[in-house]
Design a protein around this motif. Structure first.
Motif, PDB file in Angstrom:
ATOM      1  N   LEU A  80      -4.503 104.484  57.009  1.00 43.10           N
ATOM      2  CA  LEU A  80      -4.585 103.158  56.384  1.00 43.10           C
ATOM      3  C   LEU A  80      -4.728 103.251  54.869  1.00 43.10           C
ATOM      4  O   LEU A  80      -4.256 102.376  54.131  1.00 43.10           O
ATOM      5  N   ASN A  81      -5.361 104.323  54.397  1.00 47.54           N
ATOM      6  CA  ASN A  81      -5.603 104.476  52.965  1.00 47.54           C
ATOM      7  C   ASN A  81      -4.332 104.698  52.158  1.00 47.54           C
ATOM      8  O   ASN A  81      -4.376 104.658  50.922  1.00 47.54           O
TER       9      ASN A  81
ATOM     10  N   LEU B  46      -1.938 102.607  52.208  1.00 47.39           N
ATOM     11  CA  LEU B  46      -1.405 101.283  51.918  1.00 47.39           C
ATOM     12  C   LEU B  46      -1.681 100.828  50.494  1.00 47.39           C
ATOM     13  O   LEU B  46      -0.766 100.380  49.786  1.00 47.39           O
ATOM     14  N   MET B  47      -2.925 100.924  50.043  1.00 46.35           N
ATOM     15  CA  MET B  47      -3.266 100.416  48.716  1.00 46.35           C
ATOM     16  C   MET B  47      -2.601 101.192  47.580  1.00 46.35           C
ATOM     17  O   MET B  47      -2.092 100.589  46.628  1.00 46.35           O
TER      18      MET B  47
ATOM     19  N   HIS C 275      -2.156  94.419  43.788  1.00 44.19           N
ATOM     20  CA  HIS C 275      -3.128  95.425  44.207  1.00 44.19           C
ATOM     21  C   HIS C 275      -4.514  95.106  43.656  1.00 44.19           C
ATOM     22  O   HIS C 275      -5.517  95.139  44.378  1.00 44.19           O
TER      23      HIS C 275
ATOM     24  N   THR D 115      -8.172  97.267  53.858  1.00 44.85           N
ATOM     25  CA  THR D 115      -6.925  97.445  54.626  1.00 44.85           C
ATOM     26  C   THR D 115      -7.086  97.165  56.125  1.00 44.85           C
ATOM     27  O   THR D 115      -6.136  97.331  56.880  1.00 44.85           O
TER      28      THR D 115
ATOM     29  N   ALA E 290      -4.534  95.346  58.447  1.00 40.61           N
ATOM     30  CA  ALA E 290      -3.307  95.993  58.931  1.00 40.61           C
ATOM     31  C   ALA E 290      -3.567  96.980  60.060  1.00 40.61           C
ATOM     32  O   ALA E 290      -2.627  97.606  60.544  1.00 40.61           O
TER      33      ALA E 290
ATOM     34  N   VAL F 213       3.278 102.211  57.755  1.00 39.43           N
ATOM     35  CA  VAL F 213       2.474 101.825  56.600  1.00 39.43           C
ATOM     36  C   VAL F 213       3.365 101.183  55.533  1.00 39.43           C
ATOM     37  O   VAL F 213       3.001 100.166  54.924  1.00 39.43           O
TER      38      VAL F 213
ATOM     39  N   ALA G 131       3.272  97.446  53.892  1.00 44.95           N
ATOM     40  CA  ALA G 131       3.296  97.151  52.457  1.00 44.95           C
ATOM     41  C   ALA G 131       4.344  96.098  52.123  1.00 44.95           C
ATOM     42  O   ALA G 131       4.083  95.176  51.345  1.00 44.95           O
TER      43      ALA G 131
ATOM     44  N   HIS H 278      -8.311  88.127  53.829  1.00 46.26           N
ATOM     45  CA  HIS H 278      -8.207  88.867  55.094  1.00 46.26           C
ATOM     46  C   HIS H 278      -7.626  87.972  56.191  1.00 46.26           C
ATOM     47  O   HIS H 278      -6.738  88.401  56.941  1.00 46.26           O
TER      48      HIS H 278
END
Length: 403
Positions: A191-192, A194-195, A206, A217, A220, A254, A258, A279
């Motif tokens: 998941l990390n 994504l940002m 962002h 995140t 998602a 992922v 995005a 969210h």
């Protein structure tokens, strides 16, 4: 004048169809050409995997479930003539995940076709439970997670029980491997990505999400761990994405997350700048997404910002992904597959050789015979017919010799 312009305005994509004969002929011709390319790729020796991947990713995907039954196993290097045996009858006894799997499967009614008879759905749900438990039993390094059944049911509905077992096992040891650790740490790691990806494309969006709204995140999570199967109501869209993901890098889910966020950029930026509001907005995935456009954009983002580039982010330095680190070797392993016509002849030849020696038929021959008999008996409704059709697709000549 305006009406003339509108009448002669070309469509934006090849799949756009406005009802005229000319456009209809172009559309049909394009589909037929794609099916021909796929057929030729499947019958090349070795199978032309690169062409199959391009077909799965490109506009329209694999077009039909009949095509998917042939192509999906090749994308995962699954030999449909050497399948695992059906799950043992006592597979559920004392299995640590049985109760949770049972609860999840019972809640999965909306994942089955509308109008399906209750008894037919019940058969498929029983098969779904057995597939999951069988894969977990034979792979103790894999751990069940809620949402896994949403992926498994998709394969069950398209390829039938036996092929689904083999495909899900391969997928679980590769594309889904990080999700199947005993803790959520590896899933959080995925998941990390994504940002940092959003930061590369739209730093303002962002900053709004991460620094101001502090949304994170988690919105998602269900998208990724179910390959969007849990959040999309139209099964056609789920199948289109599965074509795409099966032919792509494991992180493509992922990248697709995005592009969904980027597609909704105006909505996000115009929402209240607090975690709860953002969210809630993002977790409610639209059902009318322009899927082909988003798939093309996800591909473009992957090319421009590959995972290795994103991994330089501080958030991605602390952990390595089993899924990512094994993908290149897995992809190379798919390159030397024989076409089904060759595999089918090998099964027939082994069967004939055993009979000539007075030996019992091989396990592969037994499996095909059992699949055909079970399917043709038509005692289990749609599930049996699906398996019978799958068996006939793989080995029509061989099976017809048996009846």
């Amino acid at each position: 004048m305006k009406r003339v312009k509108k009448r002669h305005q070309p469509s934006g994509t090849r799949t756009a169809f406005n009802g005229t004969n000319r456009r209809g002929e172009e559309h049909i011709s394009w589909k037929k050409q794609k099916q021909l390319d796929i057929h030729q790729a499947l019958n090349s020796d070795p199978v032309d995997i690169e062409t199959l991947r391009k077909a799965a990713v490109s506009e329209g995907g694999l077009l039909t479930d009949d095509v998917r039954r042939k192509v999906w196993p090749k994308l995962l290097s699954v030999n449909v003539f050497d399948l695992p045996a059906r799950p043992a009858k006592n597979i559920r006894e004392n299995h640590k995940d049985f109760n949770q799997v049972l609860l999840d499967v019972r809640r999965s009614m909306r994942r089955f076709p509308r109008g399906m008879r209750v008894d037919e759905r019940a058969v498929l749900q029983e098969q779904l439970i057995d597939i999951i438990l069988d894969v977990l039993r034979r792979n103790p390094q894999l751990h069940y997670y809620q949402g896994y059944h949403d992926i498994v049911v998709t394969f069950l509905l398209v390829v039938g029980e036996r092929v689904a077992i083999a495909m899900v096992e391969k997928l679980s040891n590769h594309h889904l491997r990080d999700f199947m650790d005993p803790t959520m740490d590896s899933t959080k790691h995925i998941l990390n990505y994504l940002m940092p990806l959003l930061e590369q494309v739209d730093s303002e969006l962002h900053d709004f999400m991460l620094s101001r709204a502090e949304v994170g995140t988690i919105f998602a999570l269900s998208w990724l761990i179910t390959w969007y199967g849990h959040v999309l109501s139209d099964f056609r869209h789920v199948l289109r994405l599965y074509d795409f993901f099966l032919a792509s890098h494991p992180l493509m889910a992922v990248y697709f997350a995005a592009v969904i966020v980027l597609h909704r950029e105006r909505e996000v930026k115009s929402s209240e700048c607090d975690m709860a509001s953002v969210h809630h907005l993002l977790s409610q995935i639209p059902q009318d997404l322009p899927y082909e456009q988003l798939i093309a954009r996800a591909q473009s983002l992957f090319t421009c910002h590959p995972p290795a580039e994103l991994a330089h982010s501080a958030a991605l330095q602390s952990r390595k992904s089993i899924t990512i680190s094994t993908f290149q070797a897995f992809q190379m392993s798919t390159q030397q597959q024989r076409p089904d016509s060759v595999l089918r002849r090998e099964v027939v030849n082994r069967h004939d050789a055993r009979l000539s020696r007075g030996a019992p038929p091989s396990r592969a021959a037994h499996q095909l015979v059992k699949a055909a008999v079970w399917g043709l008996s038509a005692t289990l409704g749609v599930a049996a017919l699906a398996v019978a059709q799958t068996a006939m697709d793989w080995a029509p000549d061989f099976l017809l010799q048996l009846f």
